[in-house]
Scaffold this motif. Structure first.
Motif, PDB file in Angstrom:
ATOM      1  N   LEU A 141      -6.119   5.973   4.615  1.00 12.37           N
ATOM      2  CA  LEU A 141      -4.867   6.630   4.254  1.00 12.37           C
ATOM      3  C   LEU A 141      -4.174   7.268   5.455  1.00 12.37           C
ATOM      4  O   LEU A 141      -2.941   7.345   5.495  1.00 12.37           O
ATOM      5  N   GLY A 142      -4.942   7.712   6.438  1.00 17.83           N
ATOM      6  CA  GLY A 142      -4.340   8.280   7.631  1.00 17.83           C
ATOM      7  C   GLY A 142      -3.520   7.240   8.380  1.00 17.83           C
ATOM      8  O   GLY A 142      -2.379   7.494   8.781  1.00 17.83           O
ATOM      9  N   GLU A 143      -4.094   6.057   8.551  1.00 15.91           N
ATOM     10  CA  GLU A 143      -3.366   4.991   9.249  1.00 15.91           C
ATOM     11  C   GLU A 143      -2.176   4.517   8.418  1.00 15.91           C
ATOM     12  O   GLU A 143      -1.115   4.193   8.955  1.00 15.91           O
ATOM     13  N   LEU A 144      -2.354   4.490   7.085  1.00 15.56           N
ATOM     14  CA  LEU A 144      -1.239   4.090   6.221  1.00 15.56           C
ATOM     15  C   LEU A 144      -0.083   5.080   6.355  1.00 15.56           C
ATOM     16  O   LEU A 144       1.087   4.676   6.459  1.00 15.56           O
ATOM     17  N   ALA A 145      -0.390   6.374   6.334  1.00 14.84           N
ATOM     18  CA  ALA A 145       0.662   7.385   6.504  1.00 14.84           C
ATOM     19  C   ALA A 145       1.348   7.230   7.855  1.00 14.84           C
ATOM     20  O   ALA A 145       2.574   7.365   7.959  1.00 14.84           O
ATOM     21  N   ALA A 178       0.830  -1.202   0.000  1.00 15.62           N
ATOM     22  CA  ALA A 178       0.000   0.000   0.000  1.00 15.62           C
ATOM     23  C   ALA A 178       0.865   1.253   0.000  1.00 15.62           C
ATOM     24  O   ALA A 178       0.563   2.235  -0.683  1.00 15.62           O
ATOM     25  N   LEU A 179       1.969   1.223   0.726  1.00 13.90           N
ATOM     26  CA  LEU A 179       2.855   2.386   0.789  1.00 13.90           C
ATOM     27  C   LEU A 179       3.472   2.712  -0.568  1.00 13.90           C
ATOM     28  O   LEU A 179       3.693   3.879  -0.888  1.00 13.90           O
ATOM     29  N   VAL A 198      -1.666  14.078   4.805  1.00 12.57           N
ATOM     30  CA  VAL A 198      -1.547  12.638   4.584  1.00 12.57           C
ATOM     31  C   VAL A 198      -1.228  12.363   3.122  1.00 12.57           C
ATOM     32  O   VAL A 198      -0.307  11.603   2.788  1.00 12.57           O
ATOM     33  N   ARG A 199      -1.985  12.978   2.220  1.00 17.94           N
ATOM     34  CA  ARG A 199      -1.765  12.773   0.787  1.00 17.94           C
ATOM     35  C   ARG A 199      -0.388  13.276   0.367  1.00 17.94           C
ATOM     36  O   ARG A 199       0.320  12.634  -0.410  1.00 17.94           O
ATOM     37  N   LEU A 200       0.001  14.435   0.895  1.00 20.84           N
ATOM     38  CA  LEU A 200       1.310  14.994   0.564  1.00 20.84           C
ATOM     39  C   LEU A 200       2.427  14.055   1.002  1.00 20.84           C
ATOM     40  O   LEU A 200       3.375  13.783   0.248  1.00 20.84           O
ATOM     41  N   PHE A 201       2.313  13.542   2.235  1.00 24.80           N
ATOM     42  CA  PHE A 201       3.333  12.631   2.755  1.00 24.80           C
ATOM     43  C   PHE A 201       3.407  11.353   1.907  1.00 24.80           C
ATOM     44  O   PHE A 201       4.507  10.903   1.545  1.00 24.80           O
ATOM     45  N   LEU A 202       2.264  10.763   1.595  1.00 30.59           N
ATOM     46  CA  LEU A 202       2.270   9.526   0.814  1.00 30.59           C
ATOM     47  C   LEU A 202       2.836   9.754  -0.587  1.00 30.59           C
ATOM     48  O   LEU A 202       3.581   8.912  -1.112  1.00 30.59           O
TER      49      LEU A 202
END
Length: 290
Positions: free
Chosen positions: A202-206, A190-191, A259-263
């Motif tokens: 996505l929050g938990e994934l980040a 996923a990452l 979150v989106r920016l980090f991913l």
């Protein structure tokens, strides 16, 4: 965090692969260099039994160079030639062409003894979603022969592409497997973007990505975002929102945008060259003695 994604078209694609593998001489398995074992479909070894094999470590420029070398050695010790490359930039493509020729040399010699001349080698390109199969084929073919896209699931059916008089490639849809036995594999996939974001928290994934960086690559978060990284992941995401001006009305931090920016930064290499997996310990020890 438990992740599963196995849409219906993958079952159909898997059945097609079982039939088509009988038609090919070589199975080229494209993996993500950041997650070489986790991005290998465990069904491939069984499906490709008896065929010439080649493992291509794509997106090698996004992974830790020293760990790339360890993975190359790991696969070669399994008897499978491996090549580091970046299909998008063209890095390593000459080595891929040479590896295809070398892998099929015995087949060509066998054809020659039988009086079969000028029959092109047929190779199947396999791999999980969003690993770069179509980009690889287009780079080899030097034209837009296969559909590409920066998300999983672009290739829906098989496509035959003739590279030249000597090689034909079969592009296949990206196929995962019904269940990730190790939850960490699902997180890693996923990452790197091989699981559809629409089925993820996505929050938990980040947060998982931040925990990984804190443990394996300390200092990266501080360098990239100018923040104190000895904090809980969700506090770091809030700080990223503040630093990067991801704000809602009233000046409140927009953590969703952060979150989106980090991913995005994680996936495209803005956080540096990162390897999410390392070879089994015995391989690392052998490399250290060389």
């Amino acid at each position: 965090m438990k992740i599963q994604w196995y849409p219906g078209h993958m079952t159909k694609a898997r059945r097609a692969m079982e039939n088509d593998v009988k038609l090919v001489d070589l199975v080229m398995e494209l993996v993500d260099a950041r997650v070489p074992l986790g991005s290998r479909n465990p069904d491939i070894d069984r499906l490709a039994g008896g065929k010439a094999r080649l493992v291509l470590l794509n997106k090698a420029d996004l992974a830790d160079p020293s760990i790339n070398r360890q993975w190359k050695s790991y696969f070669e010790k399994q008897g499978i030639p491996a090549v580091e490359l970046n299909a998008r930039s063209g890095f390593g493509m000459k080595a891929v062409q040479d590896a295809i020729e070398a892998a099929c040399q015995k087949k060509r010699e066998r054809d020659k003894r039988r009086g079969i001349l000028n029959r092109p080698v047929r190779a199947m390109v396999v791999g999980i979603p969003n690993v770069g199969k179509s980009t690889l084929i287009n780079s080899l073919a030097k034209k837009a022969a296969a559909k590409t896209g920066n998300k999983p699931g672009v290739t829906k059916g098989n496509q035959w592409i003739r590279l030249n008089q000597r090689v034909e490639l079969l592009d296949t849809p990206g196929i995962l497997w019904p269940r990730f036995e190790d939850p960490q594999v699902g997180i890693c996939l996923a990452l790197i973007g091989s699981v559809n974001d629409e089925v993820l928290d996505l929050g938990e994934l980040a947060a998982e990505g931040i925990r990984f960086l804190q443990t394996d690559y300390p200092g990266v978060l501080a360098e990239r975002y100018g923040l104190r990284e000895e904090q809980e992941p969700y506090q770091i995401l809030e700080d990223i929102a503040k630093v990067r001006k991801c704000l809602q009305k009233g000046g409140e931090p927009d953590v969703g945008k952060a979150v989106r920016l980090f991913l995005d930064d994680f996936r495209i290499g803005k956080l540096g060259k990162l390897s999410l997996e390392r070879p089994p310990q015995e391989t690392q020890e052998e490399m250290g003695t060389q």
